[in-house]
Design a protein around this motif. Structure first.
Motif, short mmCIF file in Angstrom:
data_model
loop_
_atom_site.label_atom_id
_atom_site.label_comp_id
_atom_site.label_asym_id
_atom_site.label_seq_id
_atom_site.Cartn_x
_atom_site.Cartn_y
_atom_site.Cartn_z
N ALA A 58 -6.24 -1.44 -9.87
CA ALA A 58 -5.40 -2.39 -9.15
C ALA A 58 -5.37 -2.13 -7.65
N TYR A 59 -5.95 -0.98 -7.24
CA TYR A 59 -5.85 -0.54 -5.85
C TYR A 59 -6.95 -1.19 -5.01
N GLY A 60 -6.63 -1.55 -3.82
CA GLY A 60 -7.66 -2.02 -2.90
C GLY A 60 -7.39 -3.38 -2.30
N VAL A 61 -6.63 -4.23 -3.01
CA VAL A 61 -6.39 -5.58 -2.50
C VAL A 61 -5.59 -5.52 -1.20
N ALA A 62 -4.48 -4.77 -1.24
CA ALA A 62 -3.64 -4.66 -0.04
C ALA A 62 -4.37 -3.92 1.08
N VAL A 63 -5.10 -2.86 0.71
CA VAL A 63 -5.80 -2.04 1.71
C VAL A 63 -6.86 -2.85 2.44
N THR A 64 -7.72 -3.53 1.67
CA THR A 64 -8.80 -4.29 2.30
C THR A 64 -8.26 -5.51 3.04
N GLY A 65 -7.15 -6.09 2.55
CA GLY A 65 -6.53 -7.20 3.27
C GLY A 65 -6.04 -6.76 4.64
N THR A 66 -5.40 -5.59 4.70
CA THR A 66 -4.93 -5.06 5.99
C THR A 66 -6.10 -4.72 6.90
N MET A 67 -7.17 -4.15 6.34
CA MET A 67 -8.35 -3.82 7.14
C MET A 67 -8.97 -5.06 7.76
N ASP A 77 0.83 -1.20 0.00
CA ASP A 77 0.00 0.00 0.00
C ASP A 77 0.87 1.26 0.00
N SER A 78 2.02 1.20 0.68
CA SER A 78 2.92 2.35 0.75
C SER A 78 3.52 2.69 -0.61
N MET A 79 3.53 1.73 -1.53
CA MET A 79 4.00 2.00 -2.89
C MET A 79 2.89 2.58 -3.77
N ILE A 80 1.70 2.00 -3.68
CA ILE A 80 0.64 2.37 -4.60
C ILE A 80 -0.03 3.69 -4.23
N THR A 81 -0.04 4.05 -2.93
CA THR A 81 -0.68 5.30 -2.51
C THR A 81 -0.01 6.53 -3.10
N PRO A 82 1.31 6.71 -2.97
CA PRO A 82 1.92 7.89 -3.59
C PRO A 82 1.74 7.92 -5.10
N ALA A 83 1.80 6.75 -5.73
CA ALA A 83 1.69 6.70 -7.19
C ALA A 83 0.32 7.19 -7.65
N ILE A 112 1.39 15.19 -2.05
CA ILE A 112 2.76 15.05 -1.54
C ILE A 112 2.73 14.81 -0.04
N ILE A 113 1.86 15.57 0.65
CA ILE A 113 1.73 15.39 2.11
C ILE A 113 1.19 14.00 2.43
N ALA A 114 0.21 13.55 1.64
CA ALA A 114 -0.34 12.20 1.85
C ALA A 114 0.74 11.14 1.65
N SER A 115 1.56 11.32 0.60
CA SER A 115 2.63 10.36 0.32
C SER A 115 3.68 10.39 1.43
N GLN A 116 3.98 11.60 1.92
CA GLN A 116 4.95 11.74 3.00
C GLN A 116 4.51 10.97 4.24
N ALA A 117 3.22 11.06 4.55
CA ALA A 117 2.70 10.36 5.73
C ALA A 117 2.85 8.85 5.58
N VAL A 118 2.59 8.34 4.37
CA VAL A 118 2.70 6.90 4.13
C VAL A 118 4.16 6.45 4.23
N MET A 125 10.86 3.96 -3.37
CA MET A 125 10.95 4.83 -4.54
C MET A 125 10.95 4.03 -5.84
N VAL A 126 11.74 2.96 -5.86
CA VAL A 126 11.78 2.12 -7.06
C VAL A 126 10.40 1.54 -7.35
N GLY A 127 9.73 1.04 -6.30
CA GLY A 127 8.39 0.47 -6.49
C GLY A 127 7.39 1.50 -7.00
N VAL A 128 7.42 2.71 -6.42
CA VAL A 128 6.48 3.77 -6.83
C VAL A 128 6.71 4.18 -8.27
N VAL A 129 7.97 4.39 -8.65
CA VAL A 129 8.29 4.81 -10.02
C VAL A 129 7.86 3.72 -11.01
#
Length: 633
Positions: A377-386, A127-133, A309-315, A358-362
């Protein structure tokens, strides 16, 4: 529902009354979920879901978004999960430690909960990779509405912004962090203002406040009902951040910020976008930016870029914090942790994690090219963690808090049903690109479990040939070696046995120090250890001492500093009279078959590249002697 440990942090009551803390919480905690309006409704009404931009479709979706925010974020996280704190600390690693403690009488259950928590932590990295992207891409895509033919510049611009963000991490965020809160407060105020403007043009959209429209949507779209939750979940991304950042702000500021500012701003903006779509169905291509007046488009792109950018920084900061917790708990190899602030202990930088993210996000930005493709593609990791968070919290509620079952079981079942629906709706995304965060999560899970298992095996192998301390001291009394002044500190995992470094030192140097300390550093399942419980000291006779030094998983393990604060004068740790002896293990292949050969090779690689005890425990370079030993797996 309450428990004795809730709000155990004594600083929280005074913190909760601080307006500054509330603003700071808005900046750090709500960046991710606050930027969800950029892409949520655009994805919901994308063609592949088949939702029509008509009255029933728009009102049904808005009702689903609203009541998902109320149920998942307000009820589950803000009112329930935030109470499952580990001495004021939150996050899935802290919850895992709490659940493990709760299941202490049941060993198999305890091990299962730990593995579950580790997998949830591994998914968090995905999730930390896909959120900033997705966040930065969706912000920059607003330029397409202002300038024709700029489409091919969107990806390079997004990559440039993200690379710059990762490059500044090592310098710390203390200075620019001061701006995070005010900028995000402005962001939510603007969200609300745009939403009110849109609702005023089409006030009928307020009918979606009734959950009846959500129920109607499922009735009218029986095949699509659950599937659309895969898009609606985009409105909930970042909910885990509420819990993960609790230790920095406390429960009350986070809860107040949500109900006073964040939730109203989000709901108003979603309803404003819905009103725009009802007025002009063509606005589904980008309802967020089209909701703004023409003159405000470029300023909105700029503000949205800052917010993402702030959202990505927090992640990213969350990934650093969770990595430190995993290191302290023994699930990740030791890494060099750089502190970027002399005032705030929580502001840290871990280079390996930063560059890997950084490599993953790029790769995600270049590979998917648009926020729409990433949203699919978003949501699998998020809902799994939830879902994992709810399962771990269930163990805490039932086994640790011992809440009344007639009250706890129905609530927990309801939470599990909703989380399971969201996870089921997102599971097909694995075939649409959602495999990336899952593969990353599985790889990290294998790494963490391999490291933990490998370290356990090393300790067992060393124990097989270990010499009991009592027998060793008796042999010294029979044939006393030459003793030199000062204190020798031998770091060891098992204080009952003689460390290999001590045996090697005596064999080769033929001397012992006047005081010999067998030091074991113990990391507890608690975030911090009070000074009164820091030391356990046992005098073994003939100048030998067993010392256990306890740290919490949120504390910095500065061994020399901790030893210098030992209160009793009978055991001295003077800076120039103390020498530290370390043992560095080298793994060689054996015939025990306790791990698969590929896992043995992976563990050997991790052990070779792990940060040494010298740097990790902040030992003085000129007072350390390191001795090697081979261990057969």
């Amino acid at each position: 529902m309450s428990h004795p440990a809730a709000l155990a942090n004594p600083a929280q009551p005074s913190k909760s009354n601080s307006l500054g803390l509330l603003i700071a919480a808005v900046g750090v905690v709500y960046g991710d979920i606050g930027t969800s309006p950029l892409y949520t409704l655009k994805e919901v009404f994308a063609g592949h879901y088949g939702v029509q931009a008509n009255n029933a479709g728009v009102l049904g979706v808005l009702s689903l978004v609203l009541w998902s925010l109320v149920w998942v974020v307000s009820l589950k996280y803000v009112l329930f999960i935030l109470r499952a704190d580990n001495q004021g600390e939150g996050g899935i690693m802290a919850l895992t430690a709490l659940a493990h403690r709760a299941a202490a009488p049941y060993k198999r259950l305890g091990r299962g909960l730990v593995l579950l928590g580790l997998f949830g932590a591994a998914l968090f990295y995905g999730d930390s990779m896909i959120t900033p992207a997705i966040s930065v891409l969706s912000a920059v895509e607003g330029l397409q509405l202002a300038y024709d033919g700029i489409e091919h510049w969107v990806v390079p611009l997004a990559v440039l912004v993200l690379v710059a963000l990762f490059l500044i991490q090592r310098h710390g965020t203390a200075r620019i962090g001061i701006l995070f809160g005010p900028i995000m407060v402005l962001w939510f105020v603007v969200l609300a203002a745009l939403g009110v403007h849109g609702i005023a043009q089409h006030p009928q959209v307020l009918q979606a406040l009734s959950p009846v429209w959500a129920v109607k949507f499922f009735i009218l779209h029986p095949g699509m009902g659950v599937a659309i939750l895969g898009a609606v979940v985009l409105a909930l991304t970042g909910a885990e951040a509420l819990y993960a950042d609790m230790g920095h702000f406390g429960r009350k500021p986070i809860a107040r910020a949500w109900f006073v500012l964040v939730l109203p701003g989000l709901v108003l903006n979603y309803f404003g976008q819905g009103a725009l779509i009802l007025s002009d169905p063509q606005a589904v291509r980008n309802p967020f930016y089209l909701l703004a007046p023409d003159w405000a488009l470029l300023p909105m792109v700029g503000l949205a870029t800052m917010a993402t950018i702030i959202a990505s920084q927090a992640v990213i900061s969350g990934a650093f914090s969770m990595t430190r917790q995993a290191i302290q708990l023994g699930y990740v190899p030791r890494m060099f942790i750089q502190h970027t602030s002399s005032q705030e202990q929580g502001q840290i930088y871990i280079g390996v994690v930063n560059w890997a993210l950084m490599v993953g996000v790029v790769l995600l930005v270049v590979g998917f090219e648009s926020s729409g493709a990433l949203a699919a593609a978003y949501g699998v990791a998020v809902t799994g963690t939830m879902l994992i968070t709810t399962l771990l919290a269930s163990a805490v509620v039932l086994l640790l808090w011992k809440a009344p079952r007639w009250l706890a079981v129905p609530l927990l079942l309801a939470l599990l049903v909703v989380d399971s629906l969201y996870f089921a709706a997102n599971a097909p995304k694995v075939l649409q690109g959602g495999a990336f965060p899952v593969i990353a999560g599985v790889a990290l899970f294998v790494l963490m479990t391999t490291w933990k298992r490998g370290r356990t095996i090393i300790v067992e192998r060393l124990d097989e040939h270990a010499l009991p301390l009592g027998l060793f001291i008796a042999s010294l009394q029979a044939q006393p070696p030459h003793r030199v002044s000062g204190t020798a500190v031998f770091l060891c995992a098992r204080p009952e046995a003689v460390p290999h470094a001590l045996l090697h030192n005596l064999l080769h140097n033929q001397v012992l120090h006047e005081q010999v300390v067998l030091l074991t550093v113990v990391f507890a399942d608690e975030p911090r250890i009070p000074a009164s419980k820091r030391f356990e000291v046992e005098a073994c006779g003939d100048g030998f001492y067993r010392v256990s030094l306890h740290f919490g998983f949120m504390e910095e393990p500065n061994v020399p500093l901790a030893l210098s604060r030992y209160p009793n004068a009978d055991l001295a740790f003077g800076a120039m009279r103390t020498t530290y002896f370390l043992s560095r293990e080298t793994v060689v292949a054996g015939n025990h078959n306790v791990m698969a050969r590929w896992r043995e090779q992976l563990f050997a690689f991790l052990l070779k590249n792990a940060n040494s005890n010298l740097r990790y425990f902040q030992l003085p370079l000129n007072r350390v002697i390191e001795l090697g030993t081979q261990v057969e797996m």
